[in-house]
Design an enzyme around this catalytic site. Structure first.
Site, PDB file in Angstrom:
ATOM      1  N   ASP A  23       0.885  -1.157   0.000  1.00 56.64           N
ATOM      2  CA  ASP A  23       0.000   0.000   0.000  1.00 56.64           C
ATOM      3  C   ASP A  23       0.932   1.219   0.000  1.00 56.64           C
ATOM      4  O   ASP A  23       2.127   1.089   0.310  1.00 56.64           O
ATOM      5  CB  ASP A  23      -0.839  -0.056   1.281  1.00 56.64           C
ATOM      6  CG  ASP A  23      -1.683   1.172   1.473  1.00 56.64           C
ATOM      7  OD1 ASP A  23      -2.401   1.542   0.550  1.00 56.64           O
ATOM      8  OD2 ASP A  23      -1.607   1.775   2.569  1.00 56.64           O
ATOM      9  N   LEU A  24       0.416   2.376  -0.369  1.00 56.88           N
ATOM     10  CA  LEU A  24       1.295   3.550  -0.446  1.00 56.88           C
ATOM     11  C   LEU A  24       1.146   4.453   0.797  1.00 56.88           C
ATOM     12  O   LEU A  24       2.036   4.518   1.645  1.00 56.88           O
ATOM     13  CB  LEU A  24       0.979   4.339  -1.728  1.00 56.88           C
ATOM     14  CG  LEU A  24       1.767   5.622  -1.967  1.00 56.88           C
ATOM     15  CD1 LEU A  24       3.255   5.349  -2.096  1.00 56.88           C
ATOM     16  CD2 LEU A  24       1.259   6.321  -3.227  1.00 56.88           C
ATOM     17  N   ASP A  25      -0.023   5.102   0.884  1.00 53.60           N
ATOM     18  CA  ASP A  25      -0.240   6.064   1.968  1.00 53.60           C
ATOM     19  C   ASP A  25      -0.262   5.343   3.317  1.00 53.60           C
ATOM     20  O   ASP A  25      -1.064   4.444   3.527  1.00 53.60           O
ATOM     21  CB  ASP A  25      -1.584   6.787   1.767  1.00 53.60           C
ATOM     22  CG  ASP A  25      -1.562   7.658   0.516  1.00 53.60           C
ATOM     23  OD1 ASP A  25      -0.461   8.047   0.087  1.00 53.60           O
ATOM     24  OD2 ASP A  25      -2.641   7.948  -0.022  1.00 53.60           O
ATOM     25  N   THR A  31       1.178  10.355   3.894  1.00 54.32           N
ATOM     26  CA  THR A  31       0.449  11.445   3.223  1.00 54.32           C
ATOM     27  C   THR A  31      -0.819  11.811   3.990  1.00 54.32           C
ATOM     28  O   THR A  31      -1.479  12.782   3.624  1.00 54.32           O
ATOM     29  CB  THR A  31       0.050  11.029   1.792  1.00 54.32           C
ATOM     30  OG1 THR A  31      -0.420   9.706   1.851  1.00 54.32           O
ATOM     31  CG2 THR A  31       1.208  11.144   0.829  1.00 54.32           C
ATOM     32  N   LYS A  59      -8.526   6.840   6.296  1.00 52.37           N
ATOM     33  CA  LYS A  59      -7.347   6.106   5.824  1.00 52.37           C
ATOM     34  C   LYS A  59      -7.737   4.884   4.990  1.00 52.37           C
ATOM     35  O   LYS A  59      -8.533   4.064   5.441  1.00 52.37           O
ATOM     36  CB  LYS A  59      -6.463   5.700   7.004  1.00 52.37           C
ATOM     37  CG  LYS A  59      -5.786   6.896   7.617  1.00 52.37           C
ATOM     38  CD  LYS A  59      -4.769   6.497   8.666  1.00 52.37           C
ATOM     39  CE  LYS A  59      -4.114   7.744   9.232  1.00 52.37           C
ATOM     40  NZ  LYS A  59      -3.243   7.455  10.365  1.00 52.37           N
ATOM     41  N   SER A 130      -2.491   0.875  -4.474  1.00 53.61           N
ATOM     42  CA  SER A 130      -3.012   1.990  -3.679  1.00 53.61           C
ATOM     43  C   SER A 130      -4.371   2.443  -4.188  1.00 53.61           C
ATOM     44  O   SER A 130      -4.654   2.380  -5.382  1.00 53.61           O
ATOM     45  CB  SER A 130      -2.026   3.162  -3.750  1.00 53.61           C
ATOM     46  OG  SER A 130      -2.598   4.324  -3.216  1.00 53.61           O
ATOM     47  N   ALA A 131      -5.195   2.958  -3.261  1.00 52.96           N
ATOM     48  CA  ALA A 131      -6.483   3.532  -3.643  1.00 52.96           C
ATOM     49  C   ALA A 131      -6.303   4.927  -4.231  1.00 52.96           C
ATOM     50  O   ALA A 131      -7.225   5.486  -4.830  1.00 52.96           O
ATOM     51  CB  ALA A 131      -7.381   3.606  -2.418  1.00 52.96           C
ATOM     52  N   LYS A 161     -10.830  -1.117  -1.610  1.00 53.91           N
ATOM     53  CA  LYS A 161     -10.610  -1.993  -0.455  1.00 53.91           C
ATOM     54  C   LYS A 161     -11.789  -1.815   0.519  1.00 53.91           C
ATOM     55  O   LYS A 161     -12.258  -0.691   0.642  1.00 53.91           O
ATOM     56  CB  LYS A 161      -9.298  -1.601   0.256  1.00 53.91           C
ATOM     57  CG  LYS A 161      -8.061  -1.676  -0.645  1.00 53.91           C
ATOM     58  CD  LYS A 161      -6.875  -0.956  -0.006  1.00 53.91           C
ATOM     59  CE  LYS A 161      -5.720  -0.816  -0.974  1.00 53.91           C
ATOM     60  NZ  LYS A 161      -4.595  -0.021  -0.441  1.00 53.91           N
ATOM     61  N   GLU A 186       0.076  -3.334   4.641  1.00 55.64           N
ATOM     62  CA  GLU A 186      -1.064  -2.412   4.713  1.00 55.64           C
ATOM     63  C   GLU A 186      -1.176  -1.711   6.063  1.00 55.64           C
ATOM     64  O   GLU A 186      -0.909  -2.331   7.085  1.00 55.64           O
ATOM     65  CB  GLU A 186      -2.362  -3.201   4.527  1.00 55.64           C
ATOM     66  CG  GLU A 186      -3.034  -3.046   3.196  1.00 55.64           C
ATOM     67  CD  GLU A 186      -3.606  -1.665   2.920  1.00 55.64           C
ATOM     68  OE1 GLU A 186      -3.693  -0.822   3.846  1.00 55.64           O
ATOM     69  OE2 GLU A 186      -3.960  -1.413   1.763  1.00 55.64           O
ATOM     70  N   ASP A 187      -1.580  -0.445   6.045  1.00 51.80           N
ATOM     71  CA  ASP A 187      -1.796   0.266   7.310  1.00 51.80           C
ATOM     72  C   ASP A 187      -3.276   0.385   7.657  1.00 51.80           C
ATOM     73  O   ASP A 187      -3.613   0.819   8.759  1.00 51.80           O
ATOM     74  CB  ASP A 187      -1.188   1.679   7.256  1.00 51.80           C
ATOM     75  CG  ASP A 187      -1.982   2.596   6.354  1.00 51.80           C
ATOM     76  OD1 ASP A 187      -2.333   2.165   5.230  1.00 51.80           O
ATOM     77  OD2 ASP A 187      -2.261   3.746   6.755  1.00 51.80           O
TER      78      ASP A 187
HETATM   79  P1  B16 Z   1      -6.687  10.228  -3.590  1.00 55.04           P
HETATM   80  P2  B16 Z   1      -3.712   4.094   0.095  1.00 55.04           P
HETATM   81  C1  B16 Z   1      -5.561   6.056   0.070  1.00 55.04           C
HETATM   82  O1  B16 Z   1      -4.287   5.571  -0.262  1.00 55.04           O
HETATM   83  C2  B16 Z   1      -5.511   6.914   1.325  1.00 55.04           C
HETATM   84  O2  B16 Z   1      -5.168   6.128   2.450  1.00 55.04           O
HETATM   85  C3  B16 Z   1      -6.877   7.531   1.558  1.00 55.04           C
HETATM   86  O3  B16 Z   1      -6.846   8.358   2.710  1.00 55.04           O
HETATM   87  C4  B16 Z   1      -7.276   8.354   0.322  1.00 55.04           C
HETATM   88  O4  B16 Z   1      -8.575   8.893   0.489  1.00 55.04           O
HETATM   89  C5  B16 Z   1      -7.250   7.430  -0.907  1.00 55.04           C
HETATM   90  O5  B16 Z   1      -5.948   6.875  -1.037  1.00 55.04           O
HETATM   91  C6  B16 Z   1      -7.594   8.174  -2.181  1.00 55.04           C
HETATM   92  O6  B16 Z   1      -6.603   9.129  -2.428  1.00 55.04           O
HETATM   93  O7  B16 Z   1      -7.647  11.261  -3.138  1.00 55.04           O
HETATM   94  O8  B16 Z   1      -5.258  10.715  -3.703  1.00 55.04           O
HETATM   95  O9  B16 Z   1      -7.144   9.507  -4.843  1.00 55.04           O
HETATM   96  O10 B16 Z   1      -3.630   4.042   1.584  1.00 55.04           O
HETATM   97  O11 B16 Z   1      -4.656   3.093  -0.526  1.00 55.04           O
HETATM   98  O12 B16 Z   1      -2.352   4.116  -0.563  1.00 55.04           O
HETATM   99 MG    MG Z   2      -2.806   3.174   3.374  1.00 59.53          MG
END
Ligand code: B16
Ligand code: MG
Length: 238
Positions: A23-25, A31, A59, A130-131, A161, A186-187
């Site tokens: 996962d990224l964030d 972030t 998150k 990542s989402a 997810k 994953e966090d």
């Molecule tokens: P964006 P991950 C997710 O990333 C974040 O944890 C989540 O807080 C955020 O709303 C989502 O990405 C969408 O991000 O607005 O940049 O498309 O944890 O799946 O890497």
């Molecule tokens: Mg994350």
């Protein structure tokens, strides 16, 4: 060859781990504080306070789902049309992009780079799932692109997810690694659930009370050796 040996050879071999999916964030980079700053700004415009505690709920959740949660916190559910909500999410994203455009490789979380290097040395394939629709920009700012054999982000999947789509797609893009031979880092609870739904190993990165469903939990990558973690995962009864 003895009968028993032959029988054993016919059993599915699922004792290998061939790929690591990140996962990224919250795993590679924090972030969440930039997301928080941008959502708080939107909440202020709408006339209510959005706390760091409220932000925890966002998150791993998609952008539009995050907006719904924000509106719920502000008691504003059902007050806006779909077009208005789209515009709000776009505004929040513009602020967020402004913030993350200033990021540097120094923001890569401690221990991540040595861990990636050890995975490479062990011959593991590495993917990012990542989402976030801003994944490309974040990887560019952190100069991390070269580490990943495949990147799947919020622009490429339909279901978010805890649906396993993002991780299943990662495994496919790595050349069809069987899910049972993948480990997900994953966090978010929803991300751990997605890994489990995909029948992958899961490592929670963060609070062990929150991520107790994961096969293993680490607080971060600093000092973590892949060799040791792999042994722990392979010992997990599945
Ligand atoms: P964006 P991950 C997710 O990333 C974040 O944890 C989540 O807080 C955020 O709303 C989502 O990405 C969408 O991000 O607005 O940049 O498309 O944890 O799946 O890497
Ligand atoms: Mg994350």
């Amino acid at each position: 060859m003895t009968f028993r040996r032959r029988m054993r050879n016919m059993e599915p071999q699922i004792t290998l781990i061939e790929a690591a999916l990140f996962d990224l964030d919250g795993v590679i980079v924090d972030t969440a504080r930039y997301h928080y700053a941008a959502w708080r700004r939107l909440a202020e415009e709408l006339g209510f306070r959005f706390t760091e505690h409220d932000n925890e709920r966002l998150k791993g959740v998609s952008r539009m789902q995050s907006l719904e949660i924000l509106l719920e916190v502000g008691g504003l559910v059902g007050r806006f049309s779909a077009a208005e909500k789209e515009r709000m999410a776009e505004r929040k994203n513009r602020w967020y992009v402004e913030y993350i455009s200033q990021m540097t490789p120094r923001e890569i979380l401690p221990g991540v780079l040595p861990f990636l290097a050890e995975l490479r040395k062990d011959g593991m394939r590495i993917a990012l799932g990542s989402a976030s629709k801003n994944t490309g920009l974040i990887l560019e700012r952190l100069q991390l692109g070269r580490w990943f054999d495949a990147v799947v982000d919020g622009t490429m999947v339909v279901r978010t997810k805890p649906d396993p789509e993002v991780f299943i797609t990662c495994a496919e893009r790595l050349g069809g690694v069987p899910p049972q031979q993948c480990v997900v880092f994953e966090d978010a609870v929803a991300g751990v659930e997605a890994a489990q739904a995909a029948q992958m190993y899961s490592v929670g990165v963060g609070d062990s009370r929150l991520l107790c469903e994961a096969d293993c939990v680490i607080t971060g990558f600093l000092g973590v050796r892949w060799r040791d973690l792999k042994m722990k995962l392979l010992a997990v009864k599945r």
